[in-house]
Design a protein around this motif. Structure first.
Motif, short mmCIF file in Angstrom:
data_model
loop_
_atom_site.label_atom_id
_atom_site.label_comp_id
_atom_site.label_asym_id
_atom_site.label_seq_id
_atom_site.Cartn_x
_atom_site.Cartn_y
_atom_site.Cartn_z
N ALA A 65 -5.15 3.18 -5.59
CA ALA A 65 -3.56 3.11 -6.05
C ALA A 65 -3.45 3.52 -7.66
N GLN A 66 -4.47 3.39 -8.35
CA GLN A 66 -4.45 3.73 -9.91
C GLN A 66 -4.39 5.47 -9.72
N ALA A 67 -5.19 5.97 -8.86
CA ALA A 67 -5.10 7.59 -8.72
C ALA A 67 -3.57 7.90 -8.40
N LEU A 68 -3.03 7.20 -7.36
CA LEU A 68 -1.62 7.51 -7.16
C LEU A 68 -0.51 7.33 -8.43
N LEU A 69 -0.73 6.12 -9.00
CA LEU A 69 0.13 5.94 -10.42
C LEU A 69 -0.02 7.10 -11.12
N ASP A 70 -1.14 7.36 -11.52
CA ASP A 70 -1.57 8.41 -12.61
C ASP A 70 -1.02 9.86 -11.88
N GLY A 71 -1.06 10.10 -10.60
CA GLY A 71 -0.74 11.31 -10.05
C GLY A 71 0.92 11.38 -10.13
N LEU A 72 1.66 10.31 -9.79
CA LEU A 72 2.81 9.96 -9.87
C LEU A 72 3.74 10.36 -11.38
N ARG A 73 3.01 9.62 -12.27
CA ARG A 73 3.33 9.73 -13.60
C ARG A 73 3.32 11.40 -14.19
N GLY A 74 2.19 11.79 -13.49
CA GLY A 74 2.08 13.46 -13.93
C GLY A 74 3.04 14.29 -13.21
N ALA A 75 3.54 13.88 -12.01
CA ALA A 75 4.55 14.51 -11.35
C ALA A 75 6.06 14.42 -12.10
N GLY A 76 5.99 13.18 -12.99
CA GLY A 76 7.33 13.56 -13.71
C GLY A 76 8.19 11.92 -13.51
N VAL A 77 7.61 10.87 -12.94
CA VAL A 77 8.22 9.90 -12.42
C VAL A 77 7.71 8.71 -12.77
N LEU A 78 8.21 7.65 -12.99
CA LEU A 78 7.59 6.31 -13.74
C LEU A 78 7.59 5.30 -12.91
N PRO A 79 6.25 5.04 -12.10
CA PRO A 79 6.24 3.79 -11.33
C PRO A 79 6.14 2.77 -12.04
N VAL A 80 7.00 1.52 -11.63
CA VAL A 80 7.39 0.46 -12.38
C VAL A 80 6.97 -0.79 -11.85
N ALA A 81 6.71 -0.89 -10.72
CA ALA A 81 6.31 -2.07 -9.93
C ALA A 81 5.90 -1.72 -8.37
N LEU A 82 5.24 -2.71 -7.87
CA LEU A 82 5.19 -2.77 -6.37
C LEU A 82 6.15 -3.67 -5.58
N ALA A 83 6.39 -3.10 -4.48
CA ALA A 83 7.30 -3.78 -3.44
C ALA A 83 6.31 -5.13 -2.85
N TYR A 84 7.26 -6.40 -2.99
CA TYR A 84 6.19 -7.38 -2.54
C TYR A 84 6.04 -7.38 -0.90
N GLY A 85 4.71 -7.85 -0.66
CA GLY A 85 4.36 -7.77 0.82
C GLY A 85 3.44 -8.75 1.18
N THR A 86 2.16 -8.68 0.84
CA THR A 86 1.23 -9.89 1.27
C THR A 86 0.42 -10.34 0.16
N SER A 87 -0.36 -11.24 0.27
CA SER A 87 -1.12 -11.76 -0.83
C SER A 87 -2.01 -10.45 -1.36
N GLU A 88 -2.56 -9.68 -0.58
CA GLU A 88 -3.45 -8.54 -1.07
C GLU A 88 -2.52 -7.81 -2.02
N ILE A 89 -1.19 -7.56 -1.51
CA ILE A 89 -0.35 -6.66 -2.39
C ILE A 89 -0.24 -7.50 -3.73
N GLU A 90 0.03 -8.70 -3.69
CA GLU A 90 0.04 -9.44 -4.81
C GLU A 90 -1.21 -9.23 -5.90
N LEU A 91 -2.32 -9.30 -5.17
CA LEU A 91 -3.35 -9.24 -6.15
C LEU A 91 -3.66 -7.94 -6.47
N LEU A 92 -3.18 -7.03 -5.84
CA LEU A 92 -3.22 -5.53 -6.23
C LEU A 92 -2.38 -5.29 -7.48
#
Length: 259
Positions: A65-92
């Motif tokens: 997930a961190q690699a994806l965040l870094d890659g998306l920032r390098g592509a020119g967008v700004l990840p700001v949050a995760l969409a709510y889903g499960t308890s695992e997503i909340e922990l992530l």
């Protein structure tokens, strides 16, 4: 003692892109986002993006997930949050230091094709028998039920200027003037624009795939129906400046001139 606040916090309607990850292929996801930013830098450059991992069978590990965040920032967008889903997503989200946006997908993305969700039944009210005389019962049966009052659509008479956003909740939106470049109009129903559309128009925001966009002078930066979008660079030149309608057909945005 009263103190004047240094900052005033308000919660409002915002238009944020939602990236639903269907395959956790970080290089491919980054490449796709880079292509979007390259095609439409004014729209997607430094755009706020919500990451939605709900389409995956397993929640990504922190490193992926961190690699994806870094890659998306390098592509020119700004990840700001995760969409709510499960308890695992909340922990992530906690491990990544990002907030959760509850029910984000319900606002801007319809359920997957073929997925059917049965509405939750309201709890049954206790039944109480009421005895009425025959004349009273007949009069009650003869009384017509009150007609449902339709909710009127929202109407905008003035120009929608750059940086402004209009949202028509649970209804259509009619704009009698121009939607300027950098402006955004959103409706849960259809959108009717009698002036020039230079900004963004997003219809069917709650997932209504039958919603449409009608415009008298088409120069839109972006149009979207139920989360599916098309940018101006993808529109044929012969439709620019024309009166058009926009609709969704088999998950594809269609644009045609109005006769």
């Amino acid at each position: 003692m009263d103190y004047e606040q240094a900052g005033e916090l308000k919660i409002g309607q915002v238009g944020i892109a939602n990236l639903r990850v269907r395959t956790l292929d970080v290089p491919r996801l980054v490449q796709e986002m880079n292509e979007r930013v390259t095609r439409a830098p004014k729209l997607f450059g430094r755009a706020a993006v919500i990451l939605d991992f709900g389409g995956l069978s397993r929640t990504p590990d922190v490193a992926s997930a961190q690699a994806l965040l870094d890659g998306l920032r390098g592509a020119g967008v700004l990840p700001v949050a995760l969409a709510y889903g499960t308890s695992e997503i909340e922990l992530l989200s906690q491990q990544l230091g990002l907030p959760l946006l509850a029910k984000f997908r319900a606002q801007y993305e319809p359920a997957d094709a073929g997925e059917s969700v049965a509405p939750r039944a309201a709890p049954a009210a206790p039944v109480r028998e009421v005895r009425r005389s025959a004349p009273a019962a007949a009069a009650l049966a003869a009384k017509p039920a009150p007609a449902a009052v339709p909710k009127p659509g929202r109407m905008q008479l003035a120009n929608v200027r750059s940086g402004q956003q209009l949202y028509a909740e649970n209804c259509d939106l009619t704009v009698m003037a121009t939607v300027g470049a950098g402006a955004e109009v959103i409706a849960d129903g259809s959108i009717h624009i009698y002036g020039t559309l230079r900004g963004r128009a997003l219809a069917g925001a709650q997932g209504n795939t039958a919603a449409r966009i009608f415009c008298r002078d088409f120069h839109a930066e972006l149009v979207a129906i139920a989360g599916h979008y098309k940018v101006l660079d993808d529109v044929p030149d012969n439709l620019r400046g024309k009166a058009v309608q926009v609709w969704l057909e088999q998950d594809q945005i269609k644009i045609a001139a109005l006769d």
